[in-house]
Design a protein around this motif. Sequence first.
Motif, PDB file in Angstrom:
ATOM      1  N   SER A  11       0.829  -1.013   0.204  1.00  0.00           N
ATOM      2  CA  SER A  11      -0.148   0.070   0.287  1.00  0.00           C
ATOM      3  C   SER A  11       0.972   1.620   0.306  1.00  0.00           C
ATOM      4  O   SER A  11       2.616   1.122   0.358  1.00  0.00           O
ATOM      5  N   GLU A  47      -4.953  -1.619   0.561  1.00  0.00           N
ATOM      6  CA  GLU A  47      -5.504   0.160   0.445  1.00  0.00           C
ATOM      7  C   GLU A  47      -6.309   0.880   1.150  1.00  0.00           C
ATOM      8  O   GLU A  47      -6.184   1.283   1.859  1.00  0.00           O
ATOM      9  N   ALA A  75      -8.112   6.621   0.976  1.00  0.00           N
ATOM     10  CA  ALA A  75      -6.766   5.090  -0.346  1.00  0.00           C
ATOM     11  C   ALA A  75      -7.225   5.107  -2.050  1.00  0.00           C
ATOM     12  O   ALA A  75      -6.295   4.957  -2.271  1.00  0.00           O
TER      13      ALA A  75
END
Length: 85
Positions: A11, A47, A75
């Motif tokens: 992420s 994410e 996100a």
Amino acid sequence: MLYDGENYCFSKSYHLHIVDRVGGGDSFGGGLIYALLNGKDTQGAIEFAVAASALKHSVEGDYNRVTVSEVEKLAGGDGSGRVQR
């Protein structure tokens, strides 16, 4: 990082002011479960989970008072990293 048995997904990182660390891990776990149960792929799931955890760090107390739309906004790269109320 999330490993699905074949691929590693990473992420983005967030730099934010931490108000309270309590509940960050639970928010990550809950976010990951939510994302996977709602059909997100592994990259989307990691994410979402990390964004949920990051937002939780901006909320005092052990309860994550953020909405799905706030997590998805962060996100997706559109957000300050703070809960907007």
